[in-house]
Design a protein around this motif. Structure first.
Motif, PDB file in Angstrom:
ATOM      1  N   ASN A   1       0.828  -1.212   0.000  1.00  0.00           N
ATOM      2  CA  ASN A   1       0.000   0.000   0.000  1.00  0.00           C
ATOM      3  C   ASN A   1       0.859   1.257   0.000  1.00  0.00           C
ATOM      4  O   ASN A   1       0.541   2.227  -0.687  1.00  0.00           O
ATOM      5  N   ALA A   2       1.933   1.239   0.780  1.00  0.00           N
ATOM      6  CA  ALA A   2       2.821   2.414   0.826  1.00  0.00           C
ATOM      7  C   ALA A   2       3.389   2.692  -0.569  1.00  0.00           C
ATOM      8  O   ALA A   2       3.447   3.845  -1.016  1.00  0.00           O
ATOM      9  N   MET A   3       3.765   1.625  -1.265  1.00  0.00           N
ATOM     10  CA  MET A   3       4.312   1.794  -2.616  1.00  0.00           C
ATOM     11  C   MET A   3       3.241   2.334  -3.574  1.00  0.00           C
ATOM     12  O   MET A   3       3.499   3.232  -4.376  1.00  0.00           O
ATOM     13  N   ARG A   4       2.030   1.818  -3.434  1.00  0.00           N
ATOM     14  CA  ARG A   4       0.939   2.296  -4.299  1.00  0.00           C
ATOM     15  C   ARG A   4       0.645   3.778  -4.037  1.00  0.00           C
ATOM     16  O   ARG A   4       0.332   4.530  -4.972  1.00  0.00           O
ATOM     17  N   ASP A   5       0.733   4.206  -2.775  1.00  0.00           N
ATOM     18  CA  ASP A   5       0.514   5.633  -2.457  1.00  0.00           C
ATOM     19  C   ASP A   5       1.568   6.498  -3.135  1.00  0.00           C
ATOM     20  O   ASP A   5       1.265   7.534  -3.714  1.00  0.00           O
ATOM     21  N   ILE A   6       2.824   6.037  -3.062  1.00  0.00           N
ATOM     22  CA  ILE A   6       3.923   6.768  -3.707  1.00  0.00           C
ATOM     23  C   ILE A   6       3.665   6.861  -5.210  1.00  0.00           C
ATOM     24  O   ILE A   6       3.847   7.910  -5.834  1.00  0.00           O
ATOM     25  N   MET A   7       3.213   5.754  -5.797  1.00  0.00           N
ATOM     26  CA  MET A   7       2.980   5.732  -7.242  1.00  0.00           C
ATOM     27  C   MET A   7       1.862   6.714  -7.625  1.00  0.00           C
ATOM     28  O   MET A   7       1.963   7.442  -8.612  1.00  0.00           O
ATOM     29  N   ARG A   8       0.807   6.707  -6.822  1.00  0.00           N
ATOM     30  CA  ARG A   8      -0.323   7.596  -7.136  1.00  0.00           C
ATOM     31  C   ARG A   8       0.100   9.063  -7.156  1.00  0.00           C
ATOM     32  O   ARG A   8      -0.368   9.859  -7.949  1.00  0.00           O
ATOM     33  N   ASN A   9       1.034   9.397  -6.246  1.00  0.00           N
ATOM     34  CA  ASN A   9       1.416  10.799  -6.110  1.00  0.00           C
ATOM     35  C   ASN A   9       2.668  11.177  -6.903  1.00  0.00           C
ATOM     36  O   ASN A   9       3.169  12.291  -6.775  1.00  0.00           O
ATOM     37  N   ALA A  10       3.185  10.242  -7.714  1.00  0.00           N
ATOM     38  CA  ALA A  10       4.457  10.497  -8.410  1.00  0.00           C
ATOM     39  C   ALA A  10       4.346  11.653  -9.405  1.00  0.00           C
ATOM     40  O   ALA A  10       3.359  11.785 -10.122  1.00  0.00           O
ATOM     41  N   GLN A  11       5.389  12.480  -9.433  1.00  0.00           N
ATOM     42  CA  GLN A  11       5.524  13.508 -10.467  1.00  0.00           C
ATOM     43  C   GLN A  11       5.957  12.811 -11.758  1.00  0.00           C
ATOM     44  O   GLN A  11       6.902  12.027 -11.732  1.00  0.00           O
ATOM     45  N   VAL A  12       5.287  13.099 -12.854  1.00  0.00           N
ATOM     46  CA  VAL A  12       5.663  12.432 -14.105  1.00  0.00           C
ATOM     47  C   VAL A  12       5.756  13.415 -15.272  1.00  0.00           C
ATOM     48  O   VAL A  12       5.268  14.544 -15.197  1.00  0.00           O
ATOM     49  N   GLY A  13       6.401  12.978 -16.344  1.00  0.00           N
ATOM     50  CA  GLY A  13       6.533  13.764 -17.572  1.00  0.00           C
ATOM     51  C   GLY A  13       6.897  12.818 -18.706  1.00  0.00           C
ATOM     52  O   GLY A  13       6.969  11.603 -18.497  1.00  0.00           O
ATOM     53  N   ASP A  14       7.161  13.358 -19.877  1.00  0.00           N
ATOM     54  CA  ASP A  14       7.481  12.503 -21.031  1.00  0.00           C
ATOM     55  C   ASP A  14       8.956  12.111 -20.997  1.00  0.00           C
ATOM     56  O   ASP A  14       9.833  12.933 -21.300  1.00  0.00           O
ATOM     57  N   ASP A  15       9.213  10.869 -20.661  1.00  0.00           N
ATOM     58  CA  ASP A  15      10.603  10.432 -20.478  1.00  0.00           C
ATOM     59  C   ASP A  15      11.374  10.313 -21.784  1.00  0.00           C
ATOM     60  O   ASP A  15      12.605  10.357 -21.784  1.00  0.00           O
ATOM     61  N   VAL A  16      10.681  10.153 -22.915  1.00  0.00           N
ATOM     62  CA  VAL A  16      11.403  10.107 -24.183  1.00  0.00           C
ATOM     63  C   VAL A  16      12.103  11.456 -24.415  1.00  0.00           C
ATOM     64  O   VAL A  16      13.155  11.538 -25.046  1.00  0.00           O
ATOM     65  N   PHE A  17      11.539  12.524 -23.819  1.00  0.00           N
ATOM     66  CA  PHE A  17      12.177  13.839 -23.878  1.00  0.00           C
ATOM     67  C   PHE A  17      12.972  14.146 -22.602  1.00  0.00           C
ATOM     68  O   PHE A  17      13.355  15.290 -22.365  1.00  0.00           O
ATOM     69  N   GLY A  18      13.168  13.136 -21.766  1.00  0.00           N
ATOM     70  CA  GLY A  18      13.961  13.315 -20.546  1.00  0.00           C
ATOM     71  C   GLY A  18      13.269  14.154 -19.496  1.00  0.00           C
ATOM     72  O   GLY A  18      13.919  14.731 -18.621  1.00  0.00           O
ATOM     73  N   GLU A  19      11.939  14.248 -19.579  1.00  0.00           N
ATOM     74  CA  GLU A  19      11.221  15.174 -18.708  1.00  0.00           C
ATOM     75  C   GLU A  19      10.409  14.504 -17.605  1.00  0.00           C
ATOM     76  O   GLU A  19       9.474  15.103 -17.073  1.00  0.00           O
ATOM     77  N   ASP A  20      10.747  13.256 -17.289  1.00  0.00           N
ATOM     78  CA  ASP A  20      10.019  12.622 -16.185  1.00  0.00           C
ATOM     79  C   ASP A  20      10.864  12.717 -14.910  1.00  0.00           C
ATOM     80  O   ASP A  20      11.880  12.029 -14.780  1.00  0.00           O
ATOM     81  N   PRO A  21      10.463  13.559 -13.971  1.00  0.00           N
ATOM     82  CA  PRO A  21      11.300  13.773 -12.778  1.00  0.00           C
ATOM     83  C   PRO A  21      11.489  12.495 -11.952  1.00  0.00           C
ATOM     84  O   PRO A  21      12.572  12.297 -11.367  1.00  0.00           O
ATOM     85  N   SER A  22      10.496  11.634 -11.911  1.00  0.00           N
ATOM     86  CA  SER A  22      10.635  10.417 -11.098  1.00  0.00           C
ATOM     87  C   SER A  22      11.646   9.457 -11.729  1.00  0.00           C
ATOM     88  O   SER A  22      12.432   8.813 -11.023  1.00  0.00           O
ATOM     89  N   ILE A  23      11.624   9.380 -13.063  1.00  0.00           N
ATOM     90  CA  ILE A  23      12.604   8.527 -13.748  1.00  0.00           C
ATOM     91  C   ILE A  23      13.998   9.123 -13.608  1.00  0.00           C
ATOM     92  O   ILE A  23      14.969   8.408 -13.323  1.00  0.00           O
ATOM     93  N   ASN A  24      14.103  10.436 -13.771  1.00  0.00           N
ATOM     94  CA  ASN A  24      15.414  11.080 -13.618  1.00  0.00           C
ATOM     95  C   ASN A  24      15.972  10.843 -12.215  1.00  0.00           C
ATOM     96  O   ASN A  24      17.170  10.590 -12.041  1.00  0.00           O
ATOM     97  N   GLU A  25      15.090  10.899 -11.230  1.00  0.00           N
ATOM     98  CA  GLU A  25      15.529  10.666  -9.849  1.00  0.00           C
ATOM     99  C   GLU A  25      16.018   9.223  -9.670  1.00  0.00           C
ATOM    100  O   GLU A  25      17.073   8.984  -9.071  1.00  0.00           O
ATOM    101  N   LEU A  26      15.261   8.278 -10.224  1.00  0.00           N
ATOM    102  CA  LEU A  26      15.644   6.864 -10.101  1.00  0.00           C
ATOM    103  C   LEU A  26      16.989   6.604 -10.788  1.00  0.00           C
ATOM    104  O   LEU A  26      17.878   5.949 -10.232  1.00  0.00           O
ATOM    105  N   GLU A  27      17.150   7.148 -12.001  1.00  0.00           N
ATOM    106  CA  GLU A  27      18.399   6.916 -12.741  1.00  0.00           C
ATOM    107  C   GLU A  27      19.597   7.507 -11.992  1.00  0.00           C
ATOM    108  O   GLU A  27      20.656   6.879 -11.887  1.00  0.00           O
TER     109      GLU A  27
END
Ligand SMILES: *Cc1c(COP(=O)(O)O)cnc(C)c1O
Length: 341
Positions: free
Chosen positions: A15-41
């Motif tokens: 549930n904690a993980m699902r809450d994080i997912m629901r609230n994740a900041q996102v963007g178009d990663d093909v353009f490098g604009e997904d903040p959550s992916i950038n943070e993970l990388e």
């Protein structure tokens, strides 16, 4: 109580993980604009001491991309006979990278530098060029075996001296790390590329990361695209990865401890002729010839305990986030009851 020991891929997001997912900041990663992916990388690159990293849908894709960016067609890849890249990735080294493969026979999937050196092709017009070595830590088919750091360092040195690239399939790297606490930030110096999987013991619904140099990861991004792996607002998945790296790594220690406990129980059963040493969260054992793996697995399934038969007489158990302490006595009594059924 359903107890699923088939694989550490069967976990449900918490549930904690699902809450994080629901609230994740996102963007178009093909353009490098997904903040959550950038943070993970950035987080994975920091952990492993590499310049860069790339979020991918699966560890299989990470490995395939790694083989592609580290080789040219007509090259040869060297790995253990038990390696996932050889056994479970549909021969992608040939299909996607145009490479041949040289497998080395070991007991538990852990190569020695001398084994590799002996398998490097001479500079001969008849031979493919030996270009890349792939290690797997922990090694799945090796029963979750763990590479000692010194062995990795010796292999890395030998590869450098022989102009070979070195890739690590570290799908379960953190299952090893909680046991040996190796300085992971030095791995970037030992390997050209490193795969980690988020959807095994770390408990994410999907995702994996390939880490490496800026140059290789730039090329990897292009290969990911041609494989159809350029996802858009996938930060919703990457956010689960960030969460898992922060909160689930230490829990792997419990998975490993429970696996060792199950291994000890199996060692005491007459119907078990051999259990591979349990070093992490995988338990592979062989039954006495008078029992088939299939009947054993069916016996357990009737008790809502699920496992995979691997071969006629061998069975694999994998512990993970959804195998909890109250399940342990249930597993134990099922194992004790098999012969007297
Ligand atoms: C599971 C696994 C993979 C592939 O992972 P996916 O994310 O399911 O593609 C690669 N290597 C090893 C060692 C694995 O166990």
């Amino acid at each position: 109580m359903k107890i699923d020991l088939r694989s550490d891929t069967f976990t449900q997001p918490t549930n904690a993980m699902r809450d994080i997912m629901r609230n994740a900041q996102v963007g178009d990663d093909v353009f490098g604009e997904d903040p959550s992916i950038n943070e993970l990388e950035a987080k994975v690159a920091g952990l492993l001491g590499t310049e860069a990293a790339l979020f991918c849908p699966t560890a299989t894709m990470c490995n395939q991309i790694a083989m592609k960016v580290n080789t040219k067609p007509m090259d040869e890849i060297i790995c253990d006979r038990l390696a996932h890249i050889y056994n479970y990735e549909v021969g992608g080294f040939a299909f996607l990278s145009g490479c041949s493969i040289r497998t080395i026979e070991t007991e538990r999937g852990l190569l020695q530098p001398e084994d590799i050196q002996k398998n490097i092709n001479p500079d001969d017009v008849h031979k493919p060029v030996s270009r890349l070595v792939c290690l797997e830590n922990t090694c799945n088919k090796g029963g979750g075996s763990i590479y000692p750091l010194e062995q990795i360092q010796a292999i890395s040195r030998m590869c450098r001296e022989n102009n070979l690239a070195l890739h690590l399939d570290g799908s379960r790297l953190f299952n090893a790390w909680v046991m040996n606490r190796d300085p992971l930030h030095t791995y970037g110096q030992l390997f050209q590329t490193i795969t980690i999987c988020l959807s095994k013991g770390l408990g994410c619904p999907a995702g994996a990361v390939l880490a490496g140099t800026k140059e290789l990861i730039k090329e990897a991004r292009r290969v990911r695209k041609v494989l159809g792996g350029g996802m858009r607002q996938a930060g919703i998945i990457a956010a689960a990865g960030v969460y898992a790296l922060d909160h689930h790594i230490e829990l792997l220690l419990e998975d490993n401890r429970r696996a060792a406990q199950i291994g000890r129980i199996l060692d005491q059963q007459n119907y078990v002729v051999h259990c591979m040493p349990v070093e992490s969260n995988i338990i592979i054992f062989r039954l006495d010839d008078s029992f088939s793996a299939e009947e054993f697995v069916q016996y357990l399934a009737a008790k809502d305990i699920h496992a995979f038969a691997i071969g006629n007489n061998s069975v694999r158990f994998v512990t993970h986030l959804d195998i909890s302490e109250p399940m342990m006595p249930v597993i134990e009594s099922a194992l004790l009851g098999f012969e007297t059924q």
